[in-house]
Write an enzyme that holds these catalytic residues in place. Structure first.
Site, PDB file in Angstrom:
ATOM      1  N   THR A 181       0.832  -1.211   0.000  1.00  0.00           N
ATOM      2  CA  THR A 181       0.000   0.000   0.000  1.00  0.00           C
ATOM      3  C   THR A 181       0.866   1.260   0.000  1.00  0.00           C
ATOM      4  O   THR A 181       0.518   2.267  -0.589  1.00  0.00           O
ATOM      5  CB  THR A 181      -0.896   0.032   1.261  1.00  0.00           C
ATOM      6  OG1 THR A 181      -1.445  -1.255   1.476  1.00  0.00           O
ATOM      7  CG2 THR A 181      -2.016   1.033   1.117  1.00  0.00           C
TER       8      THR A 181
ATOM      9  N   SER B  67       6.189   3.784   8.613  1.00  0.00           N
ATOM     10  CA  SER B  67       5.027   4.503   9.122  1.00  0.00           C
ATOM     11  C   SER B  67       4.649   4.148  10.550  1.00  0.00           C
ATOM     12  O   SER B  67       5.438   4.323  11.462  1.00  0.00           O
ATOM     13  CB  SER B  67       3.858   4.282   8.172  1.00  0.00           C
ATOM     14  OG  SER B  67       2.803   5.131   8.510  1.00  0.00           O
ATOM     15  N   HIS B  68       3.477   3.565  10.709  1.00  0.00           N
ATOM     16  CA  HIS B  68       2.931   3.288  12.039  1.00  0.00           C
ATOM     17  C   HIS B  68       3.404   1.943  12.589  1.00  0.00           C
ATOM     18  O   HIS B  68       3.050   1.580  13.705  1.00  0.00           O
ATOM     19  CB  HIS B  68       1.410   3.289  11.949  1.00  0.00           C
ATOM     20  CG  HIS B  68       0.922   2.377  10.872  1.00  0.00           C
ATOM     21  ND1 HIS B  68       1.075   2.687   9.535  1.00  0.00           N
ATOM     22  CD2 HIS B  68       0.357   1.164  10.914  1.00  0.00           C
ATOM     23  CE1 HIS B  68       0.603   1.698   8.806  1.00  0.00           C
ATOM     24  NE2 HIS B  68       0.157   0.752   9.611  1.00  0.00           N
TER      25      HIS B  68
ATOM     26  N   ASP C  69       5.892   8.350  10.791  1.00  0.00           N
ATOM     27  CA  ASP C  69       6.456   9.225   9.762  1.00  0.00           C
ATOM     28  C   ASP C  69       5.690  10.533   9.602  1.00  0.00           C
ATOM     29  O   ASP C  69       5.939  11.283   8.652  1.00  0.00           O
ATOM     30  CB  ASP C  69       6.550   8.483   8.425  1.00  0.00           C
ATOM     31  CG  ASP C  69       5.197   8.048   7.908  1.00  0.00           C
ATOM     32  OD1 ASP C  69       4.283   7.798   8.724  1.00  0.00           O
ATOM     33  OD2 ASP C  69       5.036   7.963   6.670  1.00  0.00           O
TER      34      ASP C  69
ATOM     35  N   ASP D 108       2.514  11.303   8.857  1.00  0.00           N
ATOM     36  CA  ASP D 108       1.455  11.572   7.884  1.00  0.00           C
ATOM     37  C   ASP D 108       0.050  11.276   8.418  1.00  0.00           C
ATOM     38  O   ASP D 108      -0.933  11.625   7.784  1.00  0.00           O
ATOM     39  CB  ASP D 108       1.714  10.849   6.550  1.00  0.00           C
ATOM     40  CG  ASP D 108       1.851   9.349   6.693  1.00  0.00           C
ATOM     41  OD1 ASP D 108       1.773   8.846   7.832  1.00  0.00           O
ATOM     42  OD2 ASP D 108       2.048   8.675   5.661  1.00  0.00           O
ATOM     43  N   ARG D 109      -0.047  10.642   9.583  1.00  0.00           N
ATOM     44  CA  ARG D 109      -1.381  10.364  10.131  1.00  0.00           C
ATOM     45  C   ARG D 109      -1.720  11.332  11.255  1.00  0.00           C
ATOM     46  O   ARG D 109      -0.832  11.937  11.851  1.00  0.00           O
ATOM     47  CB  ARG D 109      -1.438   8.953  10.702  1.00  0.00           C
ATOM     48  CG  ARG D 109      -1.244   7.903   9.666  1.00  0.00           C
ATOM     49  CD  ARG D 109      -1.469   6.539  10.282  1.00  0.00           C
ATOM     50  NE  ARG D 109      -1.310   5.535   9.235  1.00  0.00           N
ATOM     51  CZ  ARG D 109      -1.893   4.355   9.239  1.00  0.00           C
ATOM     52  NH1 ARG D 109      -2.656   4.003  10.251  1.00  0.00           N
ATOM     53  NH2 ARG D 109      -1.717   3.508   8.252  1.00  0.00           N
TER      54      ARG D 109
ATOM     55  N   THR E  67      -7.556   2.120  -1.505  1.00  0.00           N
ATOM     56  CA  THR E  67      -6.787   2.498  -0.321  1.00  0.00           C
ATOM     57  C   THR E  67      -5.336   2.818  -0.686  1.00  0.00           C
ATOM     58  O   THR E  67      -4.718   2.099  -1.466  1.00  0.00           O
ATOM     59  CB  THR E  67      -6.821   1.329   0.674  1.00  0.00           C
ATOM     60  OG1 THR E  67      -8.175   1.155   1.086  1.00  0.00           O
ATOM     61  CG2 THR E  67      -5.959   1.601   1.885  1.00  0.00           C
TER      62      THR E  67
ATOM     63  N   LYS F 108      -0.512  12.404   2.758  1.00  0.00           N
ATOM     64  CA  LYS F 108      -1.356  12.819   3.862  1.00  0.00           C
ATOM     65  C   LYS F 108      -0.466  13.510   4.890  1.00  0.00           C
ATOM     66  O   LYS F 108       0.744  13.318   4.892  1.00  0.00           O
ATOM     67  CB  LYS F 108      -2.131  11.645   4.443  1.00  0.00           C
ATOM     68  CG  LYS F 108      -1.292  10.465   4.895  1.00  0.00           C
ATOM     69  CD  LYS F 108      -2.242   9.319   5.275  1.00  0.00           C
ATOM     70  CE  LYS F 108      -1.487   8.134   5.853  1.00  0.00           C
ATOM     71  NZ  LYS F 108      -1.123   7.162   4.816  1.00  0.00           N
TER      72      LYS F 108
HETATM   73  C1  VG1 Z   1      -2.890   1.249   5.787  1.00  0.00           C
HETATM   74  C2  VG1 Z   1      -4.166   2.070   5.742  1.00  0.00           C
HETATM   75  C3  VG1 Z   1      -4.178   2.907   4.473  1.00  0.00           C
HETATM   76  C4  VG1 Z   1      -2.922   3.778   4.424  1.00  0.00           C
HETATM   77  C5  VG1 Z   1      -1.685   2.899   4.544  1.00  0.00           C
HETATM   78  C6  VG1 Z   1      -0.410   3.702   4.619  1.00  0.00           C
HETATM   79  O1  VG1 Z   1      -2.845   0.378   4.682  1.00  0.00           O
HETATM   80  O2  VG1 Z   1      -5.308   1.254   5.797  1.00  0.00           O
HETATM   81  O3  VG1 Z   1      -5.348   3.693   4.450  1.00  0.00           O
HETATM   82  O4  VG1 Z   1      -2.871   4.489   3.227  1.00  0.00           O
HETATM   83  O5  VG1 Z   1      -1.766   2.109   5.731  1.00  0.00           O
HETATM   84  O6  VG1 Z   1      -0.413   4.557   5.724  1.00  0.00           O
HETATM   85  P1  VG1 Z   1      -3.267  -1.177   4.762  1.00  0.00           P
HETATM   86  O7  VG1 Z   1      -2.984  -1.712   3.395  1.00  0.00           O
HETATM   87  O8  VG1 Z   1      -2.450  -1.768   5.869  1.00  0.00           O
HETATM   88  O9  VG1 Z   1      -4.721  -1.163   5.116  1.00  0.00           O
HETATM   89  V1  VG1 Z   1       1.054   5.059   6.400  1.00  0.00           V
HETATM   90  O10 VG1 Z   1       0.718   6.103   7.585  1.00  0.00           O
HETATM   91  O11 VG1 Z   1       1.833   3.726   6.328  1.00  0.00           O
HETATM   92  O12 VG1 Z   1       1.917   5.741   5.125  1.00  0.00           O
HETATM   93 CO    CO Z   2       2.403   6.994   8.190  1.00  0.00          CO
END
Ligand code: VG1
Ligand code: CO
Length: 547
Positions: A18, A117-118, A283, A285-286, A348, A380
């Site tokens: 993603t 990211s998270h 990172d 963005d959330r 997504t 984001k």
């Molecule tokens: C998740 C979220 C998606 C978001 C992605 C990256 O993906 O559901 O909405 O864009 O993380 O966010 P998934 O495929 O695990 O549902 V981040 O803050 O990693 O850049």
């Molecule tokens: Co992120």
């Protein structure tokens, strides 16, 4: 300067998900693993296997474990692949939205962002890498597919032998024929924020005694939030908690939701809760937005921002359109209707918003997963959403809760929740998805209590700008009253499979809008279990995370 071409064998698992390639740190440390992927990126983005003359790249990450080592490797490879200049965030730090801002501001060729990211960090945690194009946004699927194809056929990569570049002081140096410019990671971003929002009004709000708390979760937004909230907007020292970025995020899970941001949640639901609380992810963005003892669902947050957009100077002329990911609730669609603009529904992942923003079709974008942003960058943007809320609060002088309740009264409430089942065995998750798909034939018209199935499909999307088709983006079951259930597998998890169940219903009656979402959605939750055999197949009694 010694330029080497190193023979290598391909890895077959370097498919960007993603949001880029995410794996355990140990995988990234496998000899040649990072090098192979970076060479695949360069081979894909540069014609004739070398960078066009004068090309500049941006490079930075969220500061997690392995960030610095990876930056040194990428710099040496960029020099070997003919890149003229790299802008690196000081200390190797750049939040994802700040990287997007810098890519755009200095009209660079693109950038490489290091982040998972998270996802948790540290030696046993996750690492990630993604390529962003010149518009500042994540590479579209046709580029990530090409990178994957290239990674599977790679036989060598290029690198120069050179000592490490000093990253801790702002300034320029050279690496072979390439210039490395270490930049202040916060300055350009803070300046952009100040151009979009009414800082004077927010400063006045705070000076009048409005209290706030921002949880940086020991991730990248600490320095950004300190500079913007405390220094430029005058919030009290201590407003930013967990503000020092740490390579392992202090052992936490830098995911701003009600489960993982528990320290902030305890403060906001405590006796002396401030007026406003927010958190961001690894990172930056959330965003999670909280009022005093009140949680703002991210889908609602997008709708509230859209409905109040003209209160912020950068959006005073109104919005061109809105886009949301398919699983995000239709709350924003209702606002778009009222504003007389289009609301686009995309798969997504932020990469699907880029073309719409570049074409000027949309100004605001959002995802249910705590992602909100606009065309000011092509990612984001967590702090941007926080500042948008503060701008709205400064102008409307209502509490967060009142703003949301009035929004529901005006537009109706899209009652919404997401249930995550993390780290399921991959075959269990795949089996469940296959089973739901098999049910599609007999579902339409079927009754479950008061709910009758209207349609079901596997969501696919044709990009209205370039015509590219993306399939397999989530299993949707829609009911006649407009409520829906969506099943989707995560593309960012690194352990087994993560199943996401998205639930949405609509409540027009203000007298019934304030009920707890889990209570209101209980019938849909039961139907989802009935159709998918979720509990039985997963062996789980409840989800890992409920949002
Ligand atoms: C998740 C979220 C998606 C978001 C992605 C990256 O993906 O559901 O909405 O864009 O993380 O966010 P998934 O495929 O695990 O549902 V981040 O803050 O990693 O850049
Ligand atoms: Co992120």
């Amino acid at each position: 300067m010694n330029l080497r071409t190193v023979a290598t064998t391909p890895f077959n698992d370097q498919k960007p998900g993603t949001s880029g390639l995410r794996k355990k740190v140990a995988v990234f440390r496998t000899p040649n693993y990072l090098e192979n992927f970076v060479q695949a990126v360069f081979d894909t983005i540069f014609d004739d296997a070398t960078a066009p003359p004068g090309s500049t790249l941006v490079l930075g990450g969220d500061g997690r474990y392995y960030n610095r080592e990876a930056i040194q490797i990428i710099l040496r490879m960029a020099a070997a692949n003919g890149v003229a200049k790299v802008l690196v965030g000081q200390g190797g730090i750049l939040s994802t939205p700040a990287a997007s801002c810098v890519i755009r501001k200095y009209r660079t060729f693109g950038g490489i962002i290091l982040s998972a990211s998270h996802n948790p960090g540290g030696p046993d945690g996750d690492f990630g890498i993604k390529y962003n194009t010149a518009n500042g946004g994540p590479a579209p699927e046709k580029i990530t597919d090409a990178i994957f194809a290239c990674s599977r056929a790679l036989t060598s990569y290029r690198i120069v032998d050179a000592p490490d570049v000093a990253l801790d002081r702002v300034g320029s140096c050279t690496l072979g024929d390439m210039t490395v410019e270490v930049i202040d990671p916060v300055a350009d971003y803070a300046e952009l924020m100040e151009s979009l929002f009414d800082f004077a009004a927010i400063r006045a709000l705070i000076a009048g005694g409005f209290r706030l708390c921002f949880d940086a979760m020991h991730a990248v937004t600490g320095p950004y939030a300190m500079e913007i909230l405390e220094r430029r907007l005058g919030a009290l020292g201590g407003t930013v908690i967990n503000g020092a970025p740490l390579p392992d995020f202090g052992g936490g899970h830098p995911d701003p939701n009600l489960t993982y941001a528990d320290e902030l949640v305890a403060i906001m639901y405590g006796d002396s809760a401030p007026d406003f609380g927010a958190a961001s992810d690894g990172d930056g963005d959330r965003n999670m937005i909280l009022g005093r003892r009140f949680f703002v669902n991210p889908s609602d947050s997008l709708a509230v921002i859209a409905a109040n957009a003209t209160l912020a100077p950068g959006y005073a002329k109104g919005v061109a359109g809105i886009a949301r990911s398919m699983p995000t609730s239709a709350a924003a669609d209702r606002v778009a209707d009222k504003l007389g603009v289009l609301c686009y529904e995309t798969p997504t992942g932020w990469k699907f918003f880029g073309n719409l923003m570049d074409a000027g079709r949309v100004t605001l974008c959002g995802e249910e997963s705590f992602g909100t942003g606009s065309s000011h960058v092509r990612e984001k943007d967590g702090l941007w959403a926080v500042l948008f809320w503060l701008n709205i609060l400064a102008r409307r002088r209502l509490s967060v809760e009142e703003i949301v309740h009035r929004h529901w009264a005006e537009f109706g409430r899209n009652v919404y929740s997401r249930h995550d089942y993390e780290a399921l065995p991959s075959d269990v998750a795949a089996g469940l998805m296959a089973h739901v798909k098999e049910c599609f034939g007999e579902l339409p018209g079927q009754r479950f209590g008061n709910y009758r199935v209207k349609f079901c499909d596997d969501f696919s999307y044709t990009d209205p700008i370039d015509g590219s088709l993306s399939t397999g983006q989530g299993l949707r079951i829609g009911f006649e009253d407009g409520s829906r259930i969506v099943f989707r597998l995560s593309g960012t998890g690194t352990e087994g499979a993560t199943l996401r169940l998205y639930l949405e219903a609509f409540e027009a009656d203000p007298a019934r809008q304030k009920v707890d979402a889990q209570v209101a959605l209980a019938p849909l939750i039961a139907i989802a279990d009935d159709i998918s055999e979720l509990r039985q197949r997963s062996g789980r009694e409840r989800p890992t995370v409920i949002t």
